[in-house]
Design an enzyme around this catalytic site. Sequence first.
Site, PDB file in Angstrom:
ATOM      1  N   SER A 103       0.721  -1.260  -0.011  1.00 53.16           N
ATOM      2  CA  SER A 103       0.099  -0.016   0.100  1.00 53.16           C
ATOM      3  C   SER A 103       0.781   1.360   0.190  1.00 53.16           C
ATOM      4  CB  SER A 103      -1.053   0.224   1.118  1.00 53.16           C
ATOM      5  OG  SER A 103      -1.811   1.068   0.719  1.00 53.16           O
TER       6      SER A 103
ATOM      7  N   HIS B 234       3.763  14.707   5.562  1.00 50.44           N
ATOM      8  CA  HIS B 234       3.637  15.931   5.239  1.00 50.44           C
ATOM      9  C   HIS B 234       4.208  16.706   6.472  1.00 50.44           C
ATOM     10  CE1 HIS B 234       1.016  14.636   2.130  1.00 50.44           C
ATOM     11  NE2 HIS B 234       0.357  14.081   2.689  1.00 50.44           N
TER      12      HIS B 234
ATOM     13  N   CYS C 161      -1.555  -3.638   3.326  1.00 52.80           N
ATOM     14  CA  CYS C 161      -2.263  -4.992   3.334  1.00 52.80           C
ATOM     15  C   CYS C 161      -1.338  -6.027   3.735  1.00 52.80           C
ATOM     16  CB  CYS C 161      -2.651  -4.813   2.039  1.00 52.80           C
ATOM     17  SG  CYS C 161      -3.635  -3.644   1.449  1.00 52.80           S
TER      18      CYS C 161
END
EC number: 4.1.1.50
Length: 128
Positions: free
Chosen positions: A61, A66, A81
């Site tokens: 995934s 940020h 996953c």
Amino acid sequence: MVGKHCILELYDCDKSKLDDEAFLRTTITTAAKRAGATLLNLITHRFEPQGVTGLALLAESHISIHTWPETGYAAVDVFTCGDHTMPEKACQHLRDELKAMNHALRSFLRETPAAVAELERTPECTPR
């Protein structure tokens, strides 16, 4: 279960590390390894006058970060996953490396939609 999704808020981090693109690339790469994930690609961008965004595409995934160095804050998202991955370990590594004095971690399971699960159990069904 599809996988596990962790949302991590990091507060009071080392401001210089939050603005260091090379450091963040190395830290994200190691975080993926700690989670037991396979890094496929990593893209980062440094903003002016400050801040970095990074996105790691994983076979399982993704990891995203940020940063806002001016406030010592980072927003992190780790979704993996499969049963073999441990996204919490990636979160712990990022928290430790960024020297976060405070943090908030929320995690939840991503579930397979019932219709998809039924298709996976019925071999004679083929997707349209």
